[in-house]
Design a protein around this motif. Structure first.
Motif, PDB file in Angstrom:
ATOM      1  N   LEU A  47       0.614  -1.193  -0.065  1.00 55.14           N
ATOM      2  CA  LEU A  47       0.064  -0.125   0.172  1.00 55.14           C
ATOM      3  C   LEU A  47       0.833   1.460  -0.007  1.00 55.14           C
ATOM      4  O   LEU A  47       0.599   2.219  -0.685  1.00 55.14           O
ATOM      5  CB  LEU A  47      -0.899  -0.035   1.185  1.00 55.14           C
ATOM      6  N   LEU A  48       1.887   1.102   0.870  1.00 55.43           N
ATOM      7  CA  LEU A  48       2.780   2.451   0.875  1.00 55.43           C
ATOM      8  C   LEU A  48       3.520   2.835  -0.291  1.00 55.43           C
ATOM      9  O   LEU A  48       3.856   3.895  -0.749  1.00 55.43           O
ATOM     10  CB  LEU A  48       3.664   2.662   2.300  1.00 55.43           C
ATOM     11  N   VAL A  49       4.161   1.626  -1.074  1.00 55.49           N
ATOM     12  CA  VAL A  49       5.009   1.873  -2.132  1.00 55.49           C
ATOM     13  C   VAL A  49       4.044   2.288  -3.172  1.00 55.49           C
ATOM     14  O   VAL A  49       4.398   3.113  -3.930  1.00 55.49           O
ATOM     15  CB  VAL A  49       5.416   0.407  -2.443  1.00 55.49           C
ATOM     16  N   LEU A  55       2.109   6.986  -6.606  1.00 55.82           N
ATOM     17  CA  LEU A  55       1.163   7.908  -7.182  1.00 55.82           C
ATOM     18  C   LEU A  55       1.573   9.413  -6.762  1.00 55.82           C
ATOM     19  O   LEU A  55       1.192  10.202  -7.463  1.00 55.82           O
ATOM     20  CB  LEU A  55      -0.113   7.438  -6.549  1.00 55.82           C
ATOM     21  N   ALA A  56       1.897   9.514  -5.472  1.00 58.20           N
ATOM     22  CA  ALA A  56       2.085  10.878  -5.042  1.00 58.20           C
ATOM     23  C   ALA A  56       3.336  11.497  -5.591  1.00 58.20           C
ATOM     24  O   ALA A  56       3.281  12.670  -5.924  1.00 58.20           O
ATOM     25  CB  ALA A  56       2.479  10.924  -3.291  1.00 58.20           C
ATOM     26  N   GLN A  57       4.394  10.556  -6.026  1.00 58.64           N
ATOM     27  CA  GLN A  57       5.457  11.063  -6.783  1.00 58.64           C
ATOM     28  C   GLN A  57       5.220  11.462  -8.297  1.00 58.64           C
ATOM     29  O   GLN A  57       5.629  12.413  -8.653  1.00 58.64           O
ATOM     30  CB  GLN A  57       6.611  10.308  -6.789  1.00 58.64           C
ATOM     31  N   ALA A  93       3.435  16.986  -7.440  1.00 59.88           N
ATOM     32  CA  ALA A  93       4.101  15.970  -6.497  1.00 59.88           C
ATOM     33  C   ALA A  93       3.542  16.242  -4.998  1.00 59.88           C
ATOM     34  O   ALA A  93       3.089  17.616  -4.691  1.00 59.88           O
ATOM     35  CB  ALA A  93       5.419  16.202  -6.390  1.00 59.88           C
ATOM     36  N   LEU A  94       2.847  15.330  -4.488  1.00 65.85           N
ATOM     37  CA  LEU A  94       2.093  15.307  -3.154  1.00 65.85           C
ATOM     38  C   LEU A  94       2.741  14.385  -2.203  1.00 65.85           C
ATOM     39  O   LEU A  94       3.674  13.649  -2.483  1.00 65.85           O
ATOM     40  CB  LEU A  94       0.534  14.594  -3.250  1.00 65.85           C
ATOM     41  N   PRO A  95       2.524  14.991  -0.776  1.00 60.03           N
ATOM     42  CA  PRO A  95       3.067  14.040   0.205  1.00 60.03           C
ATOM     43  C   PRO A  95       1.992  12.904   0.168  1.00 60.03           C
ATOM     44  O   PRO A  95       1.104  12.674  -0.188  1.00 60.03           O
ATOM     45  CB  PRO A  95       2.676  15.027   1.355  1.00 60.03           C
ATOM     46  N   VAL A 151      -2.315  11.010  -0.475  1.00 58.63           N
ATOM     47  CA  VAL A 151      -2.680   9.932  -1.351  1.00 58.63           C
ATOM     48  C   VAL A 151      -3.512   8.778  -0.416  1.00 58.63           C
ATOM     49  O   VAL A 151      -4.708   8.344  -0.568  1.00 58.63           O
ATOM     50  CB  VAL A 151      -1.554   9.227  -2.109  1.00 58.63           C
ATOM     51  N   THR A 152      -2.874   8.463   0.803  1.00 58.37           N
ATOM     52  CA  THR A 152      -3.491   7.454   1.672  1.00 58.37           C
ATOM     53  C   THR A 152      -4.402   7.816   2.294  1.00 58.37           C
ATOM     54  O   THR A 152      -5.645   7.168   2.470  1.00 58.37           O
ATOM     55  CB  THR A 152      -2.289   6.994   2.657  1.00 58.37           C
TER      56      THR A 152
END
Length: 345
Positions: free
Chosen positions: A303-305, A310-312, A317-319, A323-324
């Motif tokens: 999930l985090l990878v 997606l964030a990158q 670019a998002l933290p 996204v989570t």
């Protein structure tokens, strides 16, 4: 949040570590997907590298430029993401097992907020990154201690655990809001970025300590706590009759899980919803009782990878916490809907 869900007691399986084929398949598939996304993540960016070259570089057969980009620039962030996902998932699995409730994540129960509030104090005071990390760990453990002291007077049980945790979470949220009003602009900007949950700029300085904590705590959870937690889902009386030291198990599992969540927060900030979603997804897919620690670990990393990729590569670019938060919020709505249809809330 004022609702709570009690799951049906698990089927007795004995006080031993069993291997379930479905759990093995779920874990293997999650690991393979994590590896695939990891290769894509390492190869994409301002200097793209083909997946085959990424694999060669990881095995020391790339060019000097590829080695610098993959192993020096991108790999530390990826490893930090994997470790943070595993730590959050393990902590969430233990909390959900302790309260026998799929909503019983450390995000809801105040442990994450305790770590955030303590770290926020350091940020407002202009402390260093090391001081921030230590404060986050101390805050998470302090929150777990408060839950134990307030809710555990007559034994730490599901509803009491949840209500105490929600109350403490609200208190920590209020304190954090007050601290933000007292900080100056620069410190507030740094604090808000950290409170969102971000992997930007993370390197071996964050990954190394977290790896050490996981290396010590995971064997404790898997070998010492896991079988007992599975039996504990049958109820305290039944577990005690089967020889499980209920109070000792609850207390030790609570603090080990809190330590994992606090260390994850120290490394990447309070990344939302991973601790809730990963163990819940693992349990749904494996259809097995107990905390499902190994599938949860694999699911947390996946999930985090995936969220960090997606964030990158979002239009801006998002933290990763954004996204989570979006994905987790949608999942929480779906979960509440399913629980309501099942008549459990």
């Amino acid at each position: 949040m004022t609702t709570a869900v009690i799951e049906k007691p698990a089927t007795p399986t004995g006080n031993r570590v069993g291997v379930r084929p479905r759990a093995v398949v779920v874990g293997v598939v999650a690991v393979l997907l994590t590896a695939a996304i990891s290769v894509i993540t390492l190869g994409t960016g301002e200097f793209p590298i083909a997946p085959a070259d990424v694999v060669k570089t990881l095995f020391g057969q790339g060019t000097a430029a590829q080695d610098f980009i993959v192993n020096e620039l991108r790999l530390p962030r990826l490893i930090t993401a994997i470790l943070v996902g595993m730590a959050l998932a393990a902590g969430g699995a233990v909390f959900q097992s302790l309260v026998r409730n799929p909503l019983g994540s450390p995000d809801v129960l105040g442990v994450t907020n305790g770590a955030s509030t303590a770290a926020l104090v350091v940020v407002i005071l202009g402390g260093s990154s090391t001081q921030l990390s230590l404060a986050a760990v101390a805050g998470g453990l302090g929150a777990a201690l408060l839950i134990q002291l307030i809710g555990g007077k007559h034994g730490l049980h599901g509803f009491r655990f949840i209500l105490v945790g929600i109350g403490l979470s609200a208190i920590f949220t209020g304190i954090s809001g007050y601290l933000l009003t007292r900080g100056v602009q620069m410190e507030n900007a740094r604090a808000l970025l950290w409170l969102t949950g971000s992997l930007d700029g993370r390197d071996w300085e964050q990954a190394g300590p977290l790896l050490g904590v996981l290396a010590v705590t995971l064997p404790i959870l898997l070998l010492a706590c896991g079988p007992g937690l599975k039996i504990l889902e049958m109820g305290d009386d039944a577990a005690a009759a089967l020889g499980v030291p209920v109070k000792v198990l609850r207390t030790s599992a609570l603090f080990v899980a809190a330590l994992l969540v606090a260390c994850a927060a120290a490394a990447a900030g309070p990344v939302a919803f991973v601790a809730l979603i990963a163990p819940h997804l693992a349990k749904k897919l494996t259809r097995a009782p107990g905390p499902n620690l190994i599938p949860s670990l694999a699911m947390g990393a996946l999930l985090l990878v995936g969220a960090d990729w997606l964030a990158q590569h979002a239009p801006r670019a998002l933290p990763v916490g954004v996204v989570t938060g979006i994905v987790g919020g949608a999942y929480l709505v779906w979960l509440l809907t399913m629980e309501r249809r099942a008549g459990r809330i």
